[in-house]
Design a protein around this motif. Structure first.
Motif, PDB file in Angstrom:
ATOM      1  N   ASP A 147      -0.167  19.797  13.965  1.00  0.00           N
ATOM      2  CA  ASP A 147       0.968  19.145  13.330  1.00  0.00           C
ATOM      3  C   ASP A 147       2.006  18.666  14.335  1.00  0.00           C
ATOM      4  O   ASP A 147       2.811  17.790  14.018  1.00  0.00           O
ATOM      5  CB  ASP A 147       1.624  20.109  12.324  1.00  0.00           C
ATOM      6  CG  ASP A 147       2.547  19.379  11.361  1.00  0.00           C
ATOM      7  OD1 ASP A 147       2.067  18.464  10.668  1.00  0.00           O
ATOM      8  OD2 ASP A 147       3.748  19.697  11.326  1.00  0.00           O
ATOM      9  N   ARG A 148       1.994  19.179  15.551  1.00  0.00           N
ATOM     10  CA  ARG A 148       2.962  18.744  16.568  1.00  0.00           C
ATOM     11  C   ARG A 148       2.757  17.288  16.944  1.00  0.00           C
ATOM     12  O   ARG A 148       3.681  16.644  17.440  1.00  0.00           O
ATOM     13  CB  ARG A 148       2.863  19.627  17.812  1.00  0.00           C
ATOM     14  CG  ARG A 148       3.284  21.067  17.594  1.00  0.00           C
ATOM     15  CD  ARG A 148       3.282  21.866  18.879  1.00  0.00           C
ATOM     16  NE  ARG A 148       4.342  21.452  19.795  1.00  0.00           N
ATOM     17  CZ  ARG A 148       4.150  20.756  20.908  1.00  0.00           C
ATOM     18  NH1 ARG A 148       2.929  20.365  21.246  1.00  0.00           N
ATOM     19  NH2 ARG A 148       5.159  20.444  21.686  1.00  0.00           N
ATOM     20  N   GLN A 149       1.553  16.759  16.746  1.00  0.00           N
ATOM     21  CA  GLN A 149       1.300  15.372  17.113  1.00  0.00           C
ATOM     22  C   GLN A 149       1.268  14.448  15.888  1.00  0.00           C
ATOM     23  O   GLN A 149       0.818  13.320  15.974  1.00  0.00           O
ATOM     24  CB  GLN A 149      -0.026  15.256  17.870  1.00  0.00           C
ATOM     25  CG  GLN A 149      -1.267  15.592  17.047  1.00  0.00           C
ATOM     26  CD  GLN A 149      -2.523  15.641  17.894  1.00  0.00           C
ATOM     27  OE1 GLN A 149      -2.468  15.939  19.093  1.00  0.00           O
ATOM     28  NE2 GLN A 149      -3.669  15.335  17.298  1.00  0.00           N
ATOM     29  N   CYS A 150       1.792  14.945  14.756  1.00  0.00           N
ATOM     30  CA  CYS A 150       1.758  14.175  13.514  1.00  0.00           C
ATOM     31  C   CYS A 150       3.160  13.984  12.947  1.00  0.00           C
ATOM     32  O   CYS A 150       4.093  14.722  13.279  1.00  0.00           O
ATOM     33  CB  CYS A 150       0.881  14.889  12.476  1.00  0.00           C
ATOM     34  SG  CYS A 150      -0.842  15.117  12.980  1.00  0.00           S
ATOM     35  N   TRP A 151       3.295  13.013  12.069  1.00  0.00           N
ATOM     36  CA  TRP A 151       4.581  12.742  11.410  1.00  0.00           C
ATOM     37  C   TRP A 151       4.299  12.133  10.034  1.00  0.00           C
ATOM     38  O   TRP A 151       3.221  11.604   9.774  1.00  0.00           O
ATOM     39  CB  TRP A 151       5.455  11.823  12.249  1.00  0.00           C
ATOM     40  CG  TRP A 151       4.870  10.470  12.547  1.00  0.00           C
ATOM     41  CD1 TRP A 151       5.121   9.285  11.909  1.00  0.00           C
ATOM     42  CD2 TRP A 151       3.926  10.151  13.592  1.00  0.00           C
ATOM     43  NE1 TRP A 151       4.394   8.263  12.459  1.00  0.00           N
ATOM     44  CE2 TRP A 151       3.662   8.759  13.508  1.00  0.00           C
ATOM     45  CE3 TRP A 151       3.291  10.897  14.574  1.00  0.00           C
ATOM     46  CZ2 TRP A 151       2.777   8.103  14.370  1.00  0.00           C
ATOM     47  CZ3 TRP A 151       2.411  10.258  15.445  1.00  0.00           C
ATOM     48  CH2 TRP A 151       2.165   8.885  15.346  1.00  0.00           C
ATOM     49  N   GLU A 152       5.284  12.239   9.151  1.00  0.00           N
ATOM     50  CA  GLU A 152       5.115  11.742   7.786  1.00  0.00           C
ATOM     51  C   GLU A 152       6.327  10.953   7.329  1.00  0.00           C
ATOM     52  O   GLU A 152       7.461  11.213   7.743  1.00  0.00           O
ATOM     53  CB  GLU A 152       4.878  12.896   6.807  1.00  0.00           C
ATOM     54  CG  GLU A 152       3.529  13.557   6.935  1.00  0.00           C
ATOM     55  CD  GLU A 152       3.145  14.361   5.702  1.00  0.00           C
ATOM     56  OE1 GLU A 152       3.813  14.204   4.645  1.00  0.00           O
ATOM     57  OE2 GLU A 152       2.179  15.140   5.780  1.00  0.00           O
ATOM     58  N   VAL A 153       6.053   9.986   6.426  1.00  0.00           N
ATOM     59  CA  VAL A 153       7.099   9.237   5.732  1.00  0.00           C
ATOM     60  C   VAL A 153       6.747   9.258   4.253  1.00  0.00           C
ATOM     61  O   VAL A 153       5.636   8.869   3.869  1.00  0.00           O
ATOM     62  CB  VAL A 153       7.200   7.774   6.227  1.00  0.00           C
ATOM     63  CG1 VAL A 153       8.258   7.011   5.426  1.00  0.00           C
ATOM     64  CG2 VAL A 153       7.522   7.728   7.716  1.00  0.00           C
ATOM     65  N   TYR A 181       0.880  -1.163   0.000  1.00  0.00           N
ATOM     66  CA  TYR A 181       0.000   0.000   0.000  1.00  0.00           C
ATOM     67  C   TYR A 181       0.917   1.212   0.000  1.00  0.00           C
ATOM     68  O   TYR A 181       1.126   1.879   1.008  1.00  0.00           O
ATOM     69  CB  TYR A 181      -0.903  -0.007   1.227  1.00  0.00           C
ATOM     70  CG  TYR A 181      -2.045  -1.001   1.184  1.00  0.00           C
ATOM     71  CD1 TYR A 181      -2.065  -2.037   0.255  1.00  0.00           C
ATOM     72  CD2 TYR A 181      -3.104  -0.907   2.076  1.00  0.00           C
ATOM     73  CE1 TYR A 181      -3.108  -2.954   0.217  1.00  0.00           C
ATOM     74  CE2 TYR A 181      -4.156  -1.813   2.043  1.00  0.00           C
ATOM     75  CZ  TYR A 181      -4.151  -2.829   1.109  1.00  0.00           C
ATOM     76  OH  TYR A 181      -5.192  -3.725   1.080  1.00  0.00           O
ATOM     77  N   ASN A 182       1.481   1.500  -1.148  1.00  0.00           N
ATOM     78  CA  ASN A 182       2.588   2.435  -1.250  1.00  0.00           C
ATOM     79  C   ASN A 182       2.106   3.858  -1.511  1.00  0.00           C
ATOM     80  O   ASN A 182       1.159   4.078  -2.256  1.00  0.00           O
ATOM     81  CB  ASN A 182       3.531   2.010  -2.377  1.00  0.00           C
ATOM     82  CG  ASN A 182       4.221   0.690  -2.095  1.00  0.00           C
ATOM     83  OD1 ASN A 182       3.937   0.033  -1.094  1.00  0.00           O
ATOM     84  ND2 ASN A 182       5.129   0.295  -2.966  1.00  0.00           N
ATOM     85  N   GLY A 183       2.791   4.812  -0.890  1.00  0.00           N
ATOM     86  CA  GLY A 183       2.451   6.208  -1.091  1.00  0.00           C
ATOM     87  C   GLY A 183       3.083   7.086  -0.043  1.00  0.00           C
ATOM     88  O   GLY A 183       4.180   6.801   0.456  1.00  0.00           O
ATOM     89  N   ARG A 184       2.378   8.156   0.299  1.00  0.00           N
ATOM     90  CA  ARG A 184       2.843   9.076   1.349  1.00  0.00           C
ATOM     91  C   ARG A 184       2.095   8.750   2.633  1.00  0.00           C
ATOM     92  O   ARG A 184       0.871   8.800   2.680  1.00  0.00           O
ATOM     93  CB  ARG A 184       2.591  10.527   0.929  1.00  0.00           C
ATOM     94  CG  ARG A 184       2.948  11.539   2.014  1.00  0.00           C
ATOM     95  CD  ARG A 184       2.985  12.952   1.447  1.00  0.00           C
ATOM     96  NE  ARG A 184       1.688  13.428   1.007  1.00  0.00           N
ATOM     97  CZ  ARG A 184       0.824  14.097   1.776  1.00  0.00           C
ATOM     98  NH1 ARG A 184       1.128  14.340   3.057  1.00  0.00           N
ATOM     99  NH2 ARG A 184      -0.317  14.519   1.290  1.00  0.00           N
ATOM    100  N   LEU A 185       2.840   8.417   3.665  1.00  0.00           N
ATOM    101  CA  LEU A 185       2.263   8.030   4.954  1.00  0.00           C
ATOM    102  C   LEU A 185       2.198   9.248   5.873  1.00  0.00           C
ATOM    103  O   LEU A 185       3.207   9.909   6.106  1.00  0.00           O
ATOM    104  CB  LEU A 185       3.118   6.945   5.601  1.00  0.00           C
ATOM    105  CG  LEU A 185       2.664   6.431   6.975  1.00  0.00           C
ATOM    106  CD1 LEU A 185       1.414   5.572   6.838  1.00  0.00           C
ATOM    107  CD2 LEU A 185       3.786   5.639   7.645  1.00  0.00           C
ATOM    108  N   ARG A 186       1.002   9.549   6.376  1.00  0.00           N
ATOM    109  CA  ARG A 186       0.827  10.604   7.370  1.00  0.00           C
ATOM    110  C   ARG A 186       0.103  10.013   8.566  1.00  0.00           C
ATOM    111  O   ARG A 186      -0.983   9.445   8.424  1.00  0.00           O
ATOM    112  CB  ARG A 186       0.043  11.792   6.826  1.00  0.00           C
ATOM    113  CG  ARG A 186      -0.156  12.887   7.891  1.00  0.00           C
ATOM    114  CD  ARG A 186      -0.724  14.171   7.322  1.00  0.00           C
ATOM    115  NE  ARG A 186      -0.992  15.164   8.366  1.00  0.00           N
ATOM    116  CZ  ARG A 186      -0.073  15.977   8.891  1.00  0.00           C
ATOM    117  NH1 ARG A 186       1.187  15.915   8.486  1.00  0.00           N
ATOM    118  NH2 ARG A 186      -0.403  16.861   9.838  1.00  0.00           N
ATOM    119  N   CYS A 187       0.709  10.146   9.733  1.00  0.00           N
ATOM    120  CA  CYS A 187       0.154   9.581  10.958  1.00  0.00           C
ATOM    121  C   CYS A 187       0.066  10.647  12.039  1.00  0.00           C
ATOM    122  O   CYS A 187       0.835  11.613  12.033  1.00  0.00           O
ATOM    123  CB  CYS A 187       1.039   8.442  11.478  1.00  0.00           C
ATOM    124  SG  CYS A 187       1.296   7.091  10.315  1.00  0.00           S
TER     125      CYS A 187
END
Length: 264
Positions: free
Chosen positions: A225-231, A151-157
């Motif tokens: 955004d302080r509680q989020c991260w991306e890969v 499930y490839n793409g931009r990961l935002r958590c």
């Protein structure tokens, strides 16, 4: 030196873990994608995945402890452990025009709550793939599974599944999201088929009418955004494409040739 690092980390409220003991036990069920956990625990090694750091090159707040103890930001962002104050987490995988989506398109399951289509139709599901949990220990296992599902793409958590600021179940961010349950340490893994399915905990509440002001303007999702991260460049691509190595399946031996029938 280790004592100094631990003391410094404690002063910033981050959690250090022993990299050799993480994760502490397997939550891999039969239908989880990828090789057996015992064969390949560091699935992100050598991959093209890019952890997106904050200003000044710092790791995202929920992953600062992991960055301090896991050795590098990529491992920390993809594996954890998370520090979300016990509020759980949620992730969205989004199509990235610069990274082949592989199997992502076949399982899109949510709509963003700044889209008219998602507001009017709780079943609108073309924005990406969403999954989360109220237990932070499940993060590693969900990421690993969806990595190998391609499930490839931009990961935002982000932190906060059902409680805390901007909780996913408030209906502010997405109209629906799947849930991964915790597999307990005493559970017989042979009896666990899929921790992602049949949980009865999926969020299907749609977009809340209480947030229509920003929704009608088609404005940005109001996330902290302080509680989020991306890969970026998330997911396994195989064949030397930079998605991390998965052991090759052993080739089956050739069938022995049948002897020629004797001529009559």
């Amino acid at each position: 030196m280790a004592k100094f690092i631990s003391a410094a980390a404690a002063s910033f409220g981050v959690l250090l873990v022993n990299a050799e003991e993480f994760p502490p036990y397997s939550q891999q069920c039969r239908d989880d994608a990828g090789p057996p956990f015992s064969d390949l625990p560091r699935f992100s090694a050598g991959s093209a995945a890019i952890p997106i750091l904050k200003a000044g090159g710092e790791c995202a707040q929920p992953l600062r402890g992991a960055c301090a103890s896991r050795g590098d930001a990529k491992t920390a962002y993809l594996e954890g452990p998370l520090q979300c104050n016990g509020n759980g987490w949620h992730c969205r995988i989004l199509v990235d025009d610069n990274w082949p989506p592989q199997n992502l398109i076949s399982d899109l399951n949510f709509g963003y709550c700044n889209l008219t289509e998602a507001i009017e139709d709780p079943g609108y599901d073309r924005s990406g793939h969403c999954h989360g949990s109220d237990d932070e220990s499940t993060y590693y296992w969900w990421v690993r599974d969806h990595w190998y599902r391609q499930y490839n793409g931009r990961l935002r958590c982000c932190c906060n599944w059902g409680k805390g600021a901007d909780a996913l179940t408030s209906g502010r961010i997405v109209n629906g999201c799947d849930f991964r349950r915790t597999v307990t340490q005493n559970e017989n893994l042979d009896n666990c088929r899929d921790a992602n399915e049949g949980t009865g905990m999926n969020y299907n509440g749609g977009c809340s009418a209480g947030f229509t002001k920003f929704q009608e303007k088609n404005g940005p999702i109001p996330e902290n955004d302080r509680q989020c991260w991306e890969v970026h460049q998330f997911g396994f691509v195989g064949g030397g494409g930079g998605g991390g190595d998965s052991p090759d399946e052993p080739e089956s031996p050739d069938e022995p040739e049948s002897p020629d029938e004797p001529e009559s």
